[in-house]
Design a protein around this motif. Structure first.
Motif, PDB file in Angstrom:
ATOM      1  N   MET A  86       0.747  -0.928  -0.115  1.00  0.00           N
ATOM      2  CA  MET A  86       0.107   0.409  -0.276  1.00  0.00           C
ATOM      3  C   MET A  86       0.482   1.449  -0.062  1.00  0.00           C
ATOM      4  SD  MET A  86      -3.274  -1.621   2.851  1.00  0.00           S
ATOM      5  CE  MET A  86      -2.711  -0.431   4.042  1.00  0.00           C
ATOM      6  N   ASP A  87       2.084   1.170   0.832  1.00  0.00           N
ATOM      7  CA  ASP A  87       2.827   2.160   0.711  1.00  0.00           C
ATOM      8  C   ASP A  87       3.860   2.213  -0.545  1.00  0.00           C
ATOM      9  OD1 ASP A  87       2.271   2.477   3.174  1.00  0.00           O
ATOM     10  OD2 ASP A  87       3.686   1.756   4.341  1.00  0.00           O
ATOM     11  N   THR A  88       4.111   1.507  -1.015  1.00  0.00           N
ATOM     12  CA  THR A  88       4.226   1.417  -2.047  1.00  0.00           C
ATOM     13  C   THR A  88       3.940   2.211  -2.941  1.00  0.00           C
ATOM     14  OG1 THR A  88       6.114  -0.639  -1.817  1.00  0.00           O
ATOM     15  CG2 THR A  88       6.244   0.072  -4.144  1.00  0.00           C
ATOM     16  N   PHE A  89       3.032   1.521  -3.693  1.00  0.00           N
ATOM     17  CA  PHE A  89       2.065   2.548  -4.383  1.00  0.00           C
ATOM     18  C   PHE A  89       1.365   3.388  -4.414  1.00  0.00           C
ATOM     19  CE2 PHE A  89       2.601  -2.159  -6.594  1.00  0.00           C
ATOM     20  CZ  PHE A  89       3.503  -1.571  -7.597  1.00  0.00           C
ATOM     21  N   GLY A  90       0.879   3.962  -2.723  1.00  0.00           N
ATOM     22  CA  GLY A  90       0.252   4.526  -2.369  1.00  0.00           C
ATOM     23  C   GLY A  90      -1.244   4.658  -2.718  1.00  0.00           C
ATOM     24  N   VAL A  91      -1.764   3.794  -2.918  1.00  0.00           N
ATOM     25  CA  VAL A  91      -3.065   3.399  -2.513  1.00  0.00           C
ATOM     26  C   VAL A  91      -3.603   2.327  -0.981  1.00  0.00           C
ATOM     27  CG1 VAL A  91      -2.650   2.283  -4.570  1.00  0.00           C
ATOM     28  CG2 VAL A  91      -3.155   0.794  -3.058  1.00  0.00           C
ATOM     29  N   SER A  92      -5.565   2.750  -1.310  1.00  0.00           N
ATOM     30  CA  SER A  92      -6.237   2.142  -0.123  1.00  0.00           C
ATOM     31  C   SER A  92      -5.709   0.905   0.035  1.00  0.00           C
ATOM     32  CB  SER A  92      -7.046   3.303   0.197  1.00  0.00           C
ATOM     33  OG  SER A  92      -8.194   2.128  -0.878  1.00  0.00           O
ATOM     34  N   ARG A  93      -6.077   0.538   1.401  1.00  0.00           N
ATOM     35  CA  ARG A  93      -6.442  -1.375   1.581  1.00  0.00           C
ATOM     36  C   ARG A  93      -7.141  -1.275   0.435  1.00  0.00           C
ATOM     37  NH1 ARG A  93      -4.604  -4.167   5.929  1.00  0.00           N
ATOM     38  NH2 ARG A  93      -4.060  -2.133   7.106  1.00  0.00           N
ATOM     39  N   THR A  94      -8.347  -1.557   0.501  1.00  0.00           N
ATOM     40  CA  THR A  94      -9.985  -1.859  -0.163  1.00  0.00           C
ATOM     41  C   THR A  94      -9.692  -1.704  -1.755  1.00  0.00           C
ATOM     42  OG1 THR A  94     -11.548  -0.216   0.993  1.00  0.00           O
ATOM     43  CG2 THR A  94     -12.648  -0.769  -1.016  1.00  0.00           C
ATOM     44  N   VAL A  95      -8.662  -0.763  -2.789  1.00  0.00           N
ATOM     45  CA  VAL A  95      -7.702  -0.849  -3.644  1.00  0.00           C
ATOM     46  C   VAL A  95      -6.835  -1.754  -4.198  1.00  0.00           C
ATOM     47  CG1 VAL A  95      -6.416   0.297  -5.780  1.00  0.00           C
ATOM     48  CG2 VAL A  95      -7.590   1.845  -3.777  1.00  0.00           C
TER      49      VAL A  95
END
Length: 191
Positions: A1-10
């Motif tokens: 999630m940190d690497t791609f800057g996305v939420s848990r839902t994504v």
């Protein structure tokens, strides 16, 4: 999630998509793992497209060519035997576009439509989706072959032979002409 800057839902949705395409498997207390390549669903448009971008180009081109050699001659024979007015008109329009092509881009678009029209004209609803499946990878192969030829429309005579055999409802000649056309294609891939 940190690497791609996305939420848990994504992240969950992405993993669900990759699981549905056969690329990964997720098990409780084991985690998420990439499945072996032989378990991937290469009959998925996205997976085939992704795979074509990372596979060794020559090996992938030959695998796609093998598949075409197994299917397209038989489909041409079926098209000769069972085309309708509408499906033949689409094939005729694609052939006319090939004849009139003035550059590689026009040729490749027309060539792709020609091969997709043959699959449609065979009137077998199980073969028609194969065109959609391989459309993107086939377009790339057709473009490469056109660029490898002395002139972009070097295979016009072979396409015309397929077209005329289908028009004349000569299934054996259509199969033979398509096999000949694909033989020229194989020669360009291997050459």
């Amino acid at each position: 999630m940190d690497t791609f800057g996305v939420s848990r839902t994504v992240l969950r949705e992405a993993l669900r998509t990759l699981t549905s395409k056969g690329l990964i498997e997720s098990r409780p207390r084991v985690g998420t793992r990439v499945r072996p390549k032989h378990a991937w669903n290469l009959l998925d448009v996205d997976v085939l497209d992704w795979y074509s971008r990372v596979a060794e180009p020559m090996a992938f081109a030959l695998k796609l060519q093998e598949m075409r050699e197994m299917i397209e001659p038989y489909a041409a024979g079926l098209a000769a035997a069972s085309h309708t007015g509408d499906t033949f008109n689409a094939l005729a329009a694609a052939h006319a576009s090939m004849v009139g092509a003035r550059n590689v881009d026009e040729w490749v678009r027309a060539d792709l439509q020609f091969h997709l029209s043959v699959l449609t004209a065979c009137s077998n609803e199980l073969l028609i989706p194969l065109g959609t499946l391989i459309e993107r990878t086939l377009e790339a192969q057709l473009r490469l072959n056109a660029k490898r030829a002395d002139v972009f429309n070097a295979s016009l005579a072979e396409h015309t032979a397929v077209f005329e055999a289908i028009r004349d409802r000569d299934a054996p000649a259509a199969r033979e002409a398509m096999a000949g056309l694909l033989g020229v294609t194989r020669g360009r891939i291997e050459g």
